[in-house]
Enzyme design. Sequence first.
Site, PDB file in Angstrom:
ATOM      1  N   LYS A 186       0.410  -1.083  -0.289  1.00 12.28           N
ATOM      2  CA  LYS A 186      -0.157   0.311  -0.382  1.00 12.28           C
ATOM      3  C   LYS A 186       0.893   1.541  -0.104  1.00 12.28           C
ATOM      4  CE  LYS A 186      -4.272  -1.795   1.912  1.00 12.28           C
ATOM      5  NZ  LYS A 186      -3.798  -3.544   1.717  1.00 12.28           N
TER       6      LYS A 186
HETATM    7  C1  LIG Z   1      -4.591  -4.418   1.066  1.00 10.55           C
HETATM    8  C2  LIG Z   1      -3.696  -5.849   0.603  1.00 10.55           C
HETATM    9  C3  LIG Z   1      -3.799  -6.833  -0.462  1.00 10.55           C
HETATM   10  C4  LIG Z   1      -5.244  -6.763  -1.418  1.00 10.55           C
HETATM   11  O1  LIG Z   1      -5.274  -5.851  -2.031  1.00 10.55           O
HETATM   12  P1  LIG Z   1      -6.084  -5.046  -2.696  1.00 10.55           P
HETATM   13  O2  LIG Z   1      -5.969  -4.241  -3.401  1.00 10.55           O
HETATM   14  O3  LIG Z   1      -6.979  -4.852  -2.178  1.00 10.55           O
HETATM   15  O4  LIG Z   1      -6.838  -6.418  -3.973  1.00 10.55           O
HETATM   16  C5  LIG Z   1      -2.624  -7.935  -0.395  1.00 10.55           C
HETATM   17  N1  LIG Z   1      -1.745  -8.298   0.846  1.00 10.55           N
HETATM   18  C6  LIG Z   1      -1.750  -6.807   1.245  1.00 10.55           C
HETATM   19  C7  LIG Z   1      -0.595  -7.403   1.702  1.00 10.55           C
HETATM   20  C8  LIG Z   1      -2.172  -6.145   1.636  1.00 10.55           C
HETATM   21  O5  LIG Z   1      -1.752  -5.252   1.835  1.00 10.55           O
END
Ligand SMILES: *Cc1c(COP(=O)(O)O)cnc(C)c1O
Length: 489
Positions: free
Chosen positions: A111
């Site tokens: 993120k």
């Molecule tokens: C948020 C997240 C995801 C999922 O990603 P999306 O864009 O919501 O599909 C997968 N792995 C981790 C570690 C995350 O923090």
Amino acid sequence: MQYTSTRNNIVKITAAQAILRGLAPDGGLYVPEKIKSPDISEQQLLRLSQTELTARVLHALIDDLDLETLERAVKDGYRGKFENDDNLTPLVKCGKDYVLELYRGPTSAFKDMALCLLPRLIAASAEKCGAERDTMILTATSGDTGKAALAGFAGAPKTKVIVFYPDGGVSDIQRLQMVTQQGDNVCVCAVRGNFDDAQTGVKRAFGELKCDGFSLSSANSINIGRLAPQVAYYFKAYADLVKAGEIKYGDLINFVVPTGNFGNILAGYIAKKMGLPIGKFVCASNRNDVLTQFLSTGVYDKRRPFYLTASPSMDILVSSNLERLIYFASGGDTHLVASLMADLNEKGFYKVPGAVLSEIKNDFLCGSADDEECFKTIKKTFDENHYLIDPHTSVAFAVLTKVRGNLTGKTVILSTASAYKFAPAMLKAFGIDSVSDGFAAMEKLNELTGVPIPKNLALLREMEILHKDIINPDEITEYVERKAKSWEK
Ligand SMILES: *Cc1c(COP(=O)(O)O)cnc(C)c1O
């Protein structure tokens, strides 16, 4: 270039306006009416720095901000926060596949890629649109988003951020990551209650707040400014494969994505629509396999049990960004999208027409893996390749083994978190069940694998706790007003 709402094509706004507004008034998500290819030749793809490449991809999606502004935003947003400023997202070979490591940023979760840039994009959009007020971001978090938002917004011009987390509802390490956050424009506060209480309190505050000094926004919202930065690393991964001589320019490659809210994988789909040579996307889910069901049958049904798994960031019943995929796959049929979303709201499920499902199936394969498969795959990947993957990435690896027969060409797996963020679960995969404290678990994992602990996590132990506030959910509005006043001075 114009953006419209997935639920109403009368809406026409610019990209900068879409970034400032976040969500459309009709509840829909903003989408570009036409997706343009970025201005990148074959030679440039192979020669440009990641900063330049990212700015050009952003410019194709956010065309009312000029290229220089975007380049500065990218530089300032990422610089000094990642393990390697010149290669933010390393591509490494693992067995016969490749792993795109998206977690080498300030909070060790993917993120960061979006949230380091979002504040700069908001500030640039505000300037472009002549907005006079600073932006204040309010966010409730169940763990990962809160810290990534704090790290991204700390020190960013003309923006403030307040994060609320459930007291006792996040892991040791996640709490420490947040409460040690430095920066004059950030604030963290615990809320007595669970995540839903915090989230409901924040939503209520959006309605009740009277603070004239700021315009309010959210890092949770499905902002196009959060999606656009994620499109860029698909181009970067492709360039790295060509440069390494693993593929020829123009060869199709596949991506496997551990999926929750469908943001990461949708960014890849947009990259493909922009012209990047991509074969298939593999949408990987954990035991909460609502997306696997949808991609196989065309029925999205949220009336199902919710499981807590070892990959918590993928524990989800409603994947918001799927709405954007249905918009594109239906050729921009906003009436259809609006009626499907109304069905979801009123009946708890919807079914897309057969033609839309087959359009989607041209691009997407899917599969799910439960915790047992996830743990086995962590152990197996480490034993066979001496490569450590976190539980989310492991779900993607496990699903890849199930669908491999349907893929041609090289395949890249997106790795979304450092294994050390989930050290107690990781130890389970290695057969160790009884480490309570987060730091002890990290050390044990380090001892077992020899993989270095990311600096930002190792340093937590010595960092000063800066945020100690704790309030009741019904005090959130008043808390924000007080904080806003102190910032206005
Ligand atoms: C948020 C997240 C995801 C999922 O990603 P999306 O864009 O919501 O599909 C997968 N792995 C981790 C570690 C995350 O923090």
